[in-house]
Design a protein around this motif. Structure first.
Motif, PDB file in Angstrom:
ATOM      1  N   ASP A   1      53.618  37.229  40.576  1.00 32.33           N
ATOM      2  CA  ASP A   1      54.846  38.025  39.662  1.00 32.33           C
ATOM      3  C   ASP A   1      54.643  37.794  38.402  1.00 32.33           C
ATOM      4  O   ASP A   1      54.718  38.736  37.335  1.00 32.33           O
ATOM      5  CB  ASP A   1      56.445  37.496  40.180  1.00 32.33           C
ATOM      6  CG  ASP A   1      56.628  37.230  41.603  1.00 32.33           C
ATOM      7  OD1 ASP A   1      57.475  38.233  42.009  1.00 32.33           O
ATOM      8  OD2 ASP A   1      55.773  36.402  42.118  1.00 32.33           O
ATOM      9  N   PHE A   2      54.347  36.501  37.827  1.00 31.52           N
ATOM     10  CA  PHE A   2      54.333  36.459  36.359  1.00 31.52           C
ATOM     11  C   PHE A   2      53.052  37.125  36.090  1.00 31.52           C
ATOM     12  O   PHE A   2      53.104  37.856  34.889  1.00 31.52           O
ATOM     13  CB  PHE A   2      54.046  34.841  36.018  1.00 31.52           C
ATOM     14  CG  PHE A   2      53.756  34.660  34.896  1.00 31.52           C
ATOM     15  CD1 PHE A   2      54.477  34.517  33.866  1.00 31.52           C
ATOM     16  CD2 PHE A   2      52.302  34.603  34.329  1.00 31.52           C
ATOM     17  CE1 PHE A   2      54.469  33.916  32.521  1.00 31.52           C
ATOM     18  CE2 PHE A   2      52.110  34.340  32.799  1.00 31.52           C
ATOM     19  CZ  PHE A   2      53.022  34.066  31.929  1.00 31.52           C
ATOM     20  N   TYR A   3      51.851  37.084  36.665  1.00 30.30           N
ATOM     21  CA  TYR A   3      50.416  37.457  36.045  1.00 30.30           C
ATOM     22  C   TYR A   3      50.529  39.014  36.487  1.00 30.30           C
ATOM     23  O   TYR A   3      49.782  39.854  35.501  1.00 30.30           O
ATOM     24  CB  TYR A   3      49.263  36.672  36.600  1.00 30.30           C
ATOM     25  CG  TYR A   3      49.034  35.513  35.917  1.00 30.30           C
ATOM     26  CD1 TYR A   3      48.963  35.552  34.972  1.00 30.30           C
ATOM     27  CD2 TYR A   3      48.681  34.401  36.864  1.00 30.30           C
ATOM     28  CE1 TYR A   3      48.306  34.405  34.194  1.00 30.30           C
ATOM     29  CE2 TYR A   3      48.472  33.085  35.977  1.00 30.30           C
ATOM     30  CZ  TYR A   3      48.323  33.197  34.871  1.00 30.30           C
ATOM     31  OH  TYR A   3      47.907  32.018  34.272  1.00 30.30           O
ATOM     32  N   LEU A   4      51.221  39.556  37.421  1.00 37.14           N
ATOM     33  CA  LEU A   4      51.197  40.910  37.513  1.00 37.14           C
ATOM     34  C   LEU A   4      51.842  41.558  36.577  1.00 37.14           C
ATOM     35  O   LEU A   4      51.424  42.630  35.854  1.00 37.14           O
ATOM     36  CB  LEU A   4      51.714  41.316  38.914  1.00 37.14           C
ATOM     37  CG  LEU A   4      51.575  42.767  39.207  1.00 37.14           C
ATOM     38  CD1 LEU A   4      50.109  43.265  39.377  1.00 37.14           C
ATOM     39  CD2 LEU A   4      52.036  43.171  40.772  1.00 37.14           C
ATOM     40  N   GLY A   5      53.144  41.023  36.128  1.00 36.34           N
ATOM     41  CA  GLY A   5      53.836  41.472  35.125  1.00 36.34           C
ATOM     42  C   GLY A   5      53.048  41.539  33.742  1.00 36.34           C
ATOM     43  O   GLY A   5      52.911  42.655  33.058  1.00 36.34           O
ATOM     44  N   TYR A   6      52.290  40.309  33.415  1.00 33.62           N
ATOM     45  CA  TYR A   6      51.503  40.215  32.256  1.00 33.62           C
ATOM     46  C   TYR A   6      50.372  41.201  32.139  1.00 33.62           C
ATOM     47  O   TYR A   6      50.119  41.612  31.203  1.00 33.62           O
ATOM     48  CB  TYR A   6      51.015  38.907  32.199  1.00 33.62           C
ATOM     49  CG  TYR A   6      50.416  38.557  30.743  1.00 33.62           C
ATOM     50  CD1 TYR A   6      51.352  38.061  29.661  1.00 33.62           C
ATOM     51  CD2 TYR A   6      49.168  38.694  30.502  1.00 33.62           C
ATOM     52  CE1 TYR A   6      50.794  37.976  28.501  1.00 33.62           C
ATOM     53  CE2 TYR A   6      48.857  38.419  29.185  1.00 33.62           C
ATOM     54  CZ  TYR A   6      49.545  38.078  28.165  1.00 33.62           C
ATOM     55  OH  TYR A   6      49.167  37.871  26.709  1.00 33.62           O
TER      56      TYR A   6
ATOM     57  N   LYS B   1      45.702  44.300  31.187  1.00 29.43           N
ATOM     58  CA  LYS B   1      44.555  43.152  31.599  1.00 29.43           C
ATOM     59  C   LYS B   1      44.500  43.524  33.164  1.00 29.43           C
ATOM     60  O   LYS B   1      45.008  44.020  33.745  1.00 29.43           O
ATOM     61  CB  LYS B   1      45.122  41.786  31.480  1.00 29.43           C
ATOM     62  CG  LYS B   1      45.649  41.596  30.076  1.00 29.43           C
ATOM     63  CD  LYS B   1      44.415  41.255  28.902  1.00 29.43           C
ATOM     64  CE  LYS B   1      44.942  41.075  27.573  1.00 29.43           C
ATOM     65  NZ  LYS B   1      43.832  41.455  26.594  1.00 29.43           N
ATOM     66  N   LEU B   2      43.277  43.012  33.405  1.00 34.30           N
ATOM     67  CA  LEU B   2      43.088  42.761  34.931  1.00 34.30           C
ATOM     68  C   LEU B   2      43.728  41.885  35.808  1.00 34.30           C
ATOM     69  O   LEU B   2      43.926  40.778  35.128  1.00 34.30           O
ATOM     70  CB  LEU B   2      41.676  42.727  35.232  1.00 34.30           C
ATOM     71  CG  LEU B   2      40.481  43.871  34.894  1.00 34.30           C
ATOM     72  CD1 LEU B   2      40.429  44.248  33.445  1.00 34.30           C
ATOM     73  CD2 LEU B   2      38.977  43.299  35.306  1.00 34.30           C
ATOM     74  N   ILE B   3      44.285  41.983  36.873  1.00 39.51           N
ATOM     75  CA  ILE B   3      44.786  40.998  37.792  1.00 39.51           C
ATOM     76  C   ILE B   3      43.950  40.365  38.565  1.00 39.51           C
ATOM     77  O   ILE B   3      43.121  41.325  39.206  1.00 39.51           O
ATOM     78  CB  ILE B   3      46.085  41.554  38.266  1.00 39.51           C
ATOM     79  CG1 ILE B   3      46.702  40.453  39.499  1.00 39.51           C
ATOM     80  CG2 ILE B   3      45.794  42.500  39.570  1.00 39.51           C
ATOM     81  CD1 ILE B   3      47.683  39.238  38.535  1.00 39.51           C
ATOM     82  N   CYS B   4      43.554  39.238  38.641  1.00 38.42           N
ATOM     83  CA  CYS B   4      42.781  38.599  39.479  1.00 38.42           C
ATOM     84  C   CYS B   4      43.232  38.123  40.988  1.00 38.42           C
ATOM     85  O   CYS B   4      44.342  37.416  40.957  1.00 38.42           O
ATOM     86  CB  CYS B   4      41.947  37.493  39.134  1.00 38.42           C
ATOM     87  SG  CYS B   4      41.053  36.536  40.106  1.00 38.42           S
TER      88      CYS B   4
END
Ligand SMILES: C[C@H](O)[C@H](O)[C@@H](O)C(=O)CO
Ligand SMILES: [Mn+2]
Length: 420
Positions: free
Chosen positions: A245-250, A256-259
């Motif tokens: 959730d954190f990184y998808l939001g970021y 940015k790309l989500i890995c």
């Protein structure tokens, strides 16, 4: 395998696929855009070249003690060169920051520069391949308490911000010199074994650190940033700061790309299902294709349903130009080069199988509500003569067909690996 036999089998397979509306030549041609980034860390169990006895930390583990591990930059390159001769198509190299050329100068991670990676950039140029890069925010004293970019120890937090900043600069230079964007991935192990109170404080710190580390913009033709989420790690069972959730939001907010690493989710979740979801909101993604067995164990990739769904979703939707394909497994219990080649070929096979799907016909059946027919066709497709097309593709590419690569790896073990 005999090339005449392969050609004969291919001609029959070609007709069988044509009968269901699939052009095998077209499918093979699509494989030129399937460029897999080879994770260098399969050759040395994620040890790196900073010290001779680099201990792996951060909740990940390479288990096993099979002989032949690469312990020098030269050995790693020899191994990678061998791997490249056994794979069809064009690959890339995926490097971690701990693999710098530190022979003449030992520096800490907040001091690394392009010069420590120039010989890798030159090596990639000589191989005619692109390079991807990763900050290494683990296996270090400043990560010993389990926190890096989200650390409440300001000195440590700043250290990791500086590391990521430098890794991004190195990535941009690599992409510039090699003429193909370098994907820079940030994964951190940060989290807690037991239930924390201040989840928000750590996540606010991570956001602040990423903003600082990524403040410098680089042209997209040189580098792209990816951020990698995770559900849990060993010793980090209760809370991972960099959650999905954190990184998808970021990623969405900051372009940015989500890995997506398919070992980083609950076992019943499928990364293949996430691809079309996240690509509605981010331009590109990075994949870490792996095989989690009961946990994020990073087993060698095999041609299983999870990997097939990932490949099928990409090919069905022509997403190859929006999906950067990386691998992430490290098995130290078997011949490491064998692990590498078997796993990469398994991923490639999934893409070729996906390219051989009569997608339009299946969508038409689905839209007509013929769900039995869809199920039956999917089952029948599984036993179509895919291997004849695969062997023909390998033959065309001048790499071993069928099981022939096994003998090549046994020979390499005898000639090179066992002498280390
Ligand atoms: C070594 C890799 O960066 C690491 O495996 C990371 O990508 C990961 O998946 C951690 O679980
Ligand atoms: Mn990963």
């Amino acid at each position: 395998m005999m090339s005449e036999l392969i050609k004969k089998a291919y001609e029959i397979a070609k007709e069988q696929y044509a009968a269901i509306g699939v052009d095998t030549e077209e499918a093979i041609a699509k494989m030129k855009d399937v460029n897999i980034s080879l994770h260098c860390w399969q050759t040395d169990d994620v040890g790196g070249f900073e010290t001779a006895d680099g201990e792996l930390s951060g909740g990940i583990q390479a288990t096993g003690n099979y002989p032949g591990k690469a312990t020098t930059i030269e050995q790693m390159r020899t191994d990678l060169e061998k791997v490249l001769t056994l794979l069809p198509g064009k690959q890339r190299l995926n490097l971690h920051a701990i693999y710098g050329d530190f022979q003449s100068e030992k520096v800490d991670r907040d001091e690394i520069e392009v010069k420590h990676f120039q010989s890798w950039i030159d090596w990639c140029k000589a191989q005619g391949i692109g390079m991807d890069f990763n900050a290494t925010c683990f296996s270090h004293d400043r990560a010993a308490d389990g926190f890096t970019l989200s650390s409440k120890n300001e000195e440590n937090r700043k250290f990791w911000v500086e590391h990521v900043k430098r890794c991004r600069a190195i990535s941009a230079e690599a992409g510039k010199q090699l003429g193909t964007p370098c994907v820079h991935n940030t994964w951190i192990p940060d989290g807690t074994k037991d239930t924390p109170i201040d989840r928000n404080g750590y996540r606010a710190n991570l956001k602040k650190s990423l903003d600082e580390a990524m403040a410098t913009e680089y042209p997209k033709e040189h580098m792209k940033d990816a951020v990698e989420s995770k559900l849990f790690g060993i010793g980090v069972e209760s809370m991972t700061v960099g959650s999905h959730d954190f990184y998808l939001g970021y990623a969405i907010k900051n372009d940015k790309l989500i890995c997506l690493d398919n070992g980083h989710f609950h076992p019943t979740e499928q990364v293949g299902d996430k691809i079309s979801a996240v690509l509605q909101f981010v331009d590109e993604i990075l994949l870490h294709v792996t095989r989690p067995v009961r946990w994020d164990s990073d087993h060698v990739v095999t041609l299983n349903e999870d990997v097939q769904l990932i490949a099928s979703e990409i090919m069905r939707n022509n997403f190859l130009d929006r999906v950067n394909i990386g691998l992430d497994f490290f098995d130290a219990s078997i011949n490491r080069i064998g692990a590498y080649v078997t796993g990469t070929r398994a991923a490639q096979k999934a893409f070729l199988i996906a390219a051989l799907e009569p997608t339009k016909a299946l969508v038409a059946i689905e839209e007509a509500g013929k769900n039995f027919e869809r199920l039956a066709m999917l089952e029948e497709l599984k036993t179509m003569p895919f291997s004849a097309v695969w062997d023909y593709y390998c033959l065309q590419e001048g790499v071993p067909t069928g099981m022939d690569y096994i003998g090549k790896i046994q020979q390499y073990e005898k000639d090179v690996l066992l002498k280390r």
